[in-house]
Design a protein around this motif. Structure first.
Motif, PDB file in Angstrom:
ATOM      1  N   ILE A  48      41.837  32.835  40.931  1.00 60.89           N
ATOM      2  CA  ILE A  48      42.791  33.591  41.736  1.00 60.89           C
ATOM      3  C   ILE A  48      44.111  32.830  41.777  1.00 60.89           C
ATOM      4  CG2 ILE A  48      43.238  34.716  43.947  1.00 60.89           C
ATOM      5  CD1 ILE A  48      40.780  35.764  42.441  1.00 60.89           C
ATOM      6  N   GLN A  75      30.417  31.691  49.879  1.00 64.72           N
ATOM      7  CA  GLN A  75      30.282  32.770  48.911  1.00 64.72           C
ATOM      8  C   GLN A  75      29.877  34.100  49.542  1.00 64.72           C
ATOM      9  OE1 GLN A  75      31.161  32.180  45.394  1.00 64.72           O
ATOM     10  NE2 GLN A  75      32.104  30.715  46.787  1.00 64.72           N
ATOM     11  N   SER A  81      34.083  37.867  50.862  1.00 67.69           N
ATOM     12  CA  SER A  81      34.707  38.425  49.664  1.00 67.69           C
ATOM     13  C   SER A  81      35.986  37.678  49.317  1.00 67.69           C
ATOM     14  CB  SER A  81      35.023  39.908  49.877  1.00 67.69           C
ATOM     15  OG  SER A  81      36.100  40.063  50.786  1.00 67.69           O
ATOM     16  N   ILE A  82      36.324  37.706  48.048  1.00 65.06           N
ATOM     17  CA  ILE A  82      37.554  37.071  47.599  1.00 65.06           C
ATOM     18  C   ILE A  82      38.761  37.699  48.296  1.00 65.06           C
ATOM     19  CG2 ILE A  82      39.100  36.814  45.603  1.00 65.06           C
ATOM     20  CD1 ILE A  82      36.608  36.361  43.895  1.00 65.06           C
ATOM     21  N   ARG A 127      39.169  36.274  51.737  1.00 63.50           N
ATOM     22  CA  ARG A 127      39.674  34.903  51.709  1.00 63.50           C
ATOM     23  C   ARG A 127      41.173  34.870  51.427  1.00 63.50           C
ATOM     24  NH1 ARG A 127      35.233  32.197  47.896  1.00 63.50           N
ATOM     25  NH2 ARG A 127      34.489  34.338  47.594  1.00 63.50           N
ATOM     26  N   PHE A 169      39.671  26.735  45.410  1.00 63.79           N
ATOM     27  CA  PHE A 169      39.364  28.170  45.463  1.00 63.79           C
ATOM     28  C   PHE A 169      40.073  28.906  44.321  1.00 63.79           C
ATOM     29  CE2 PHE A 169      41.243  32.205  47.162  1.00 63.79           C
ATOM     30  CZ  PHE A 169      40.119  32.999  47.015  1.00 63.79           C
ATOM     31  N   ASP A 209      37.632  30.534  41.415  1.00 63.97           N
ATOM     32  CA  ASP A 209      37.538  31.985  41.391  1.00 63.97           C
ATOM     33  C   ASP A 209      38.625  32.641  40.538  1.00 63.97           C
ATOM     34  OD1 ASP A 209      35.281  32.796  43.307  1.00 63.97           O
ATOM     35  OD2 ASP A 209      36.367  31.312  44.470  1.00 63.97           O
TER      36      ASP A 209
END
Length: 529
Positions: A152, A106, A109-110, A113, A146, A150
């Motif tokens: 995404i 965590q 940052s998204i 990733r 993921f 999140d």
């Protein structure tokens, strides 16, 4: 040449016929790569899956900062861009790079990733990077988790995940079986549910149901008999329960079966651990790879899975604990018979703790790289047992293979002791028998050979232990523990390198005790509590 042919024969004869068939099939199959191929009907709707949102499952410190990774205690800083084929630290390190476990950190940052995933797939396309089922399995699970957690749903990324799962569906590792096949099935089950591919999901579930019935023993152990891999598979079982219990089209009987498996595995994990939470590093086991037992228990508790409290049994491992010491004993067979890749030649070995600290250990597992160190760590002399004529009890070779293998028999087990033997030296006409007798402040270990032989017993002290000599056959450890060797011809204190983690070594001392027929080792604990 005759020796080589015999080792191959003794290795192959334990395999399943299906493994030989699939080995041949995979050898003649062309390598496969990712393509710039898009699935037009892929993005209509993804299944709404969910996982427990808890900090206990976040892995940390794999990606130190952009372009700096640390796996297996080896750190690499890439310059400008990542070489996804980096091999300087060995195949296992490179696999860890492409597993994408760090997607769950965590502190990244998204956006970073997502960039890493796209960079990997771009590199794979450009360099025609070969697809391999095991890393594809772990990577697919991590990217899907993921994406779910999140929120995404990146169409380009999921397109490549779908393509990799399509490859995996046609390349289950039936030639290897064991934990590899389980990982394949876990990935296709999750991917099948997520992408609404019922064929993937149903096949994955069928394989999991069949394999877990075989691979999880009556006492709850995973049949490869590595405490580390047991924890890895237990996590996967819990992970599947996590998302499957809220899956709209779930099979209640399958979920019940899985919860029962988790309960059995949790029981064995609890039985095999030391009181301080350590696991005995039997076979291929090391610290820092699997989630620890505390974390797994927390996860199981969240999912409402209790331990069955089964005694140690079919796995062949045994345990004894009192106020002065705790001992784990290996009376197990080479496991599994047709998949012994993580097995060591260690029959009748033991690991001993005193006052919740390691006292007598084994040399450990620090690498999977085929070579001198890997051969040593799987050999009999790296364990606390007996070597005859300089030979291993079982023929461990090639990094992950076993030819002729010792068979262990348990002759007696009672409240205060065990006796077992193995026939790994039957070609020398000798059976090795070892008995353990436990008293409040003493352990008596007696090794008996069925006839005279050139025998050496090995006893490895933990690096933190201090050794002093009282006389030729009596020694004292840390001014608290005395150890006697009755029946010894010579006793040498030898240096060795201890590894409880990958690629980390600490100097330590071991005893090498020569004897012919019988050796009695007595360990006295001075300070009873």
């Amino acid at each position: 040449m005759i020796f080589t042919l015999k080792i191959y024969f003794d290795t192959i004869r334990h395999l399943k016929l299906s493994q030989l068939f699939w080995q041949l099939r995979y050898k003649i199959r062309a390598k496969q790569f990712l393509k710039n191929k898009y699935f037009n009907n892929l993005y209509d709707e993804f299944e709404s899956l969910s996982f427990v949102n808890t900090e206990i499952l976040y892995k940390k410190n794999l990606l130190i900062e952009p372009l700096i990774f640390k796996f297996l205690n080896l750190e690499k800083k890439f310059v400008e861009k990542i070489n996804w084929n980096f091999s300087e630290y060995g195949k296992l390190w490179n696999y860890n790079l492409e597993y994408f476990d760090y997607l769950h950190q965590q502190d990244i940052s998204i956006e970073e990733r997502i960039k890493l995933i796209n960079d990997f797939y771009n590199y794979s396309l450009l360099n025609k990077r070969t697809l391999e089922p095991y890393p594809v399995s772990l990577r697919s699970i991590n990217i899907i988790k993921f994406s779910i957690r999140d929120g995404i749903l990146d169409k380009r990324i999921l397109n490549f995940v779908y393509q990799e799962l399509s490859f995996l569906d046609k390349n289950y590792e039936f030639q290897i079986l064991g934990n590899h096949l389980l990982e394949n099935a876990f990935a296709l089950s999750l991917g099948g549910a997520f992408f609404k591919r019922e064929d993937w999901l149903n096949k994955g579930i069928r394989i999991l149901y069949k394999e877990l019935k075989e691979q999880i023993l009556e006492d709850g152990a995973h049949f490869e008999l590595s405490p580390m891999y047991h924890q890895i598979i237990l996590f996967r079982v819990l992970e599947l329960i996590d998302w499957y219990q809220n899956y709209g089209d779930k099979d209640a009987n399958f979920l019940s079966f899985f919860r029962d498996i988790a309960s059995k595995m949790r029981s064995w994990a609890g039985n095999i651990q030391f009181a301080n939470g350590d696991i005995p590093l039997f076979n291929d086991s090391a610290k820092g790879i699997a989630y620890d037992i505390v974390t797994l228990n927390d996860y199981a508790n969240i999912l409402g899975i209790e331990s069955k409290n089964l005694p140690l049994g079919q796995s062949g491992y045994r345990s004894f604990l009192n106020s002065n010491y705790e001992i784990k004993i290996d009376l197990a067979q080479i496991g599994a018979s047709y998949q012994p890749g993580h097995a060591h030649a260690d029959a009748l070995s033991f690991i001993l703790y005193s006052q919740e600290l390691p006292l007598i250990v084994e040399q450990g597992t620090s690498t999977y790289q085929i070579g001198k160190r890997r051969n040593l760590e799987r050999s009999t002399e790296a364990h606390n047992t007996i070597v005859l004529n300089g030979r291993d009890q079982s023929e461990v070779w090639g990094g992950f293979r076993v030819g002729k293998r010792a068979k262990t028999t348990i002759h007696y087990e009672g409240q205060n002791g065990y006796t077992g033997s193995h026939n790994g030296y039957k070609n020398l006409g000798i059976i090795h028998t070892r008995s353990f007798i436990f008293e409040e402040a003493k352990i008596q270990i007696t090794d008996t050979l069925s006839q005279n032989g050139n025998a050496k017993a090995y006893v490895h002290l933990h690096p933190d232990r201090r050794l002093s000599k009282i006389n030729d056959k009596r020694f004292i450890i840390d001014d608290m523990v005395t150890i006697d060797f009755d029946g010894a011809e010579t006793i040498v204190s030898d240096n060795y390198e201890y590894a409880d983690s990958y690629n980390q070594y600490r100097p330590a001392i071991r005893f090498v005790i020569s004897f012919e027929r019988e050796l009695s080792t007595t360990i006295f604990f001075k300070h009873s509590r």
